[in-house]
Design an enzyme around this catalytic site. Structure first.
Site, PDB file in Angstrom:
ATOM      1  N   LYS A 208       0.564  -1.513   0.297  1.00 26.11           N
ATOM      2  CA  LYS A 208      -0.091   0.558   0.686  1.00 26.11           C
ATOM      3  C   LYS A 208       0.778   1.637  -0.046  1.00 26.11           C
ATOM      4  CE  LYS A 208      -3.583  -2.181   2.723  1.00 26.11           C
ATOM      5  NZ  LYS A 208      -4.800  -1.828   1.877  1.00 26.11           N
ATOM      6  N   ARG A 282      -9.815 -11.748   2.394  1.00 22.17           N
ATOM      7  CA  ARG A 282     -10.849 -13.098   2.480  1.00 22.17           C
ATOM      8  C   ARG A 282     -10.324 -14.068   2.662  1.00 22.17           C
ATOM      9  NH1 ARG A 282     -11.291 -10.409  -3.540  1.00 22.17           N
ATOM     10  NH2 ARG A 282     -10.799  -8.439  -2.007  1.00 22.17           N
TER      11      ARG A 282
END
Length: 432
Positions: A208, A282
């Site tokens: 990020k 996830r």
């Protein structure tokens, strides 16, 4: 900052014109008056509390008429901040409302403090232990738990949590907590709650930028929210058995971190190719959902700060809701309305489940380039790990969990939104 206790009163009359058109607050020698309109009175109280806090007033007394449970709570939601001390002398409430207020102050403030905690102070194992401590503070006799950590996760084939967390010096953890107030070890499980507990998310090798990483201490917001929801439901008298799974890890960059092109093999037979290490939530949730499905509970709820796409759609005001079960989705929306919290249902269809193509595995951990519904495809990914995904399963993408900066209703940081809604739904399901 003043050290005197400021009286705060409510009025349905407009402020004197000297305070400006439609002024929300005014002051006199008695203290501060909040001027309510017929529209969104609770929101008005919360915004007024932010203004009062912004003026450096940190010690207040809620005085006069109109301070019921919801008005008092709305004030605290706006008045509370992530730094500094504040105190409130509460108005007199009926015994049941006073108890409910005290429970919210204990539990939802825990959620906000936990989400706001620096990642250095809250690793995967500490998050799990803190969750146990909260539930034991509420109903310890009904709580049992198992912590699976580090290499034990690999040996027991919790492939997602282990793979994501192995790049950190802090070992990944799965907390499996059993809230069973029945006293019967063979009692059926009414609901399973599965929370994403990424205690810091660097993005891994799909790193990020700083502007997107600076709030990633809050990436365990789903785990904290569901822990708080179970605690609040227990405090409100939940008598049915519920299991809580917290999937906890750091997502870091190191020589041990997972890489693009890796393939994860899950216990339910699914294989997943990694095409983005920043789509890690996830991957850990999948392990928890497999365990939850094995309980044959009629209700499974997972919650996660899963996608930026949900925030793009809804901002930070609403949590995003996904489900194939229309009746259950409406039940949660009804609970949200009852608890004055904001949820919005976003699309999830059968075709979303086929939008995760991989050349080397059954699934990709991100959608193909032609499919741009990122929040929906993330929910669809999770559905592959829920045995009966078309019925009894809710996915909450926690877009309203945390704010990077203050707004007119909220200070910067965690909100605690969602705790009351899920607690309400658990109690409603227990009555069926």
């Amino acid at each position: 900052m003043t050290t005197e206790i400021m009286q705060i009163s409510l009025s349905h009359n407009p402020a004197d014109a000297r305070w400006g058109e439609k002024a929300l607050i005014s002051t006199n020698d008695q203290g501060v008056t909040i001027h309510l309109t017929s529209h969104d009175q609770l929101g008005g109280i919360q915004r007024a509390a932010r203004k009062i806090d912004g003026q450096g007033i940190k010690q207040v007394k809620l005085a006069g008429e109109g301070w019921g449970l919801e008005q008092s709570w709305a004030f605290w939601q706006g008045f509370r901040g992530p730094k500094g001390q504040r105190s409130v002398v509460w108005a007199e409430l009926p015994a049941n409302e006073k108890t409910e207020l005290e429970q919210r102050l204990q539990i939802i403030d825990w959620v906000r403090d936990t989400i706001n905690a620096p990642a250095e102070d809250l690793g995967p194992e500490q998050l799990a232990k803190n969750a146990i401590d909260l539930l034991c503070a509420v109903s310890c006799d009904a709580v049992s738990y198992r912590i699976t950590k580090g290499e034990d996760l690999r040996e027991q084939n919790y492939a997602g949590i282990y793979t994501v967390g192995r790049g950190s010096d802090r070992a990944p953890v799965l907390l499996a907590l059993d809230y069973n107030p029945t006293g019967n070890p063979d009692a059926p499980v009414m609901a399973c709650l599965v929370g994403k507990g990424i205690t810091f998310d660097s993005g891994g090798y799909s790193l990020k930028q700083s502007a997107f990483m600076d709030s990633m201490k809050s990436d365990m917001g789903g785990a904290a929210t569901l822990t708080g929801a179970l605690a609040l439901a227990a405090a409100r008298g939940l008598k049915e058995r519920v299991k809580l799974y917290l999937c906890c890890a750091d997502n870091m960059v190191s020589g041990n971190a997972f890489k693009l092109g890796d393939i994860i093999r899950y216990r339910n037979g699914k294989t997943v190719e990694i095409m983005n290490t920043d789509a890690e939530g996830r991957l850990v949730l999948a392990d928890g959902l497999i365990d939850a499905s094995e309980q044959n509970a009629p209700l499974i709820i997972d919650a996660a700060t899963l996608t930026g796409a949900a925030k793009t759609a809804l901002g930070n005001d609403y949590h995003a809701l996904f489900s194939f079960d229309d009746e259950l989705a409406q039940a949660l929306l009804n609970s949200a309305h009852s608890e004055h919290e904001l949820f919005w249902r976003l699309p999830l269809a059968e075709f979303h489940r086929s939008q995760l193509p991989s050349n080397f595995a059954e699934l990709n951990n991100v959608a193909g380039g032609a499919y741009s519904a990122g929040a929906s495809t993330a929910a669809a990914f999770l559905s592959h790990f829920v045995k009966n995904y078309q019925q009894g399963w809710l996915h909450i993408d926690c877009s309203a969990t945390y704010r990077k900066s203050a707004v007119d209703q909220w200070s910067a940081g965690a909100t605690g939104l969602g705790v009351r809604t899920v607690a309400n739904l658990l109690l409603a399901q227990a009555k069926q």
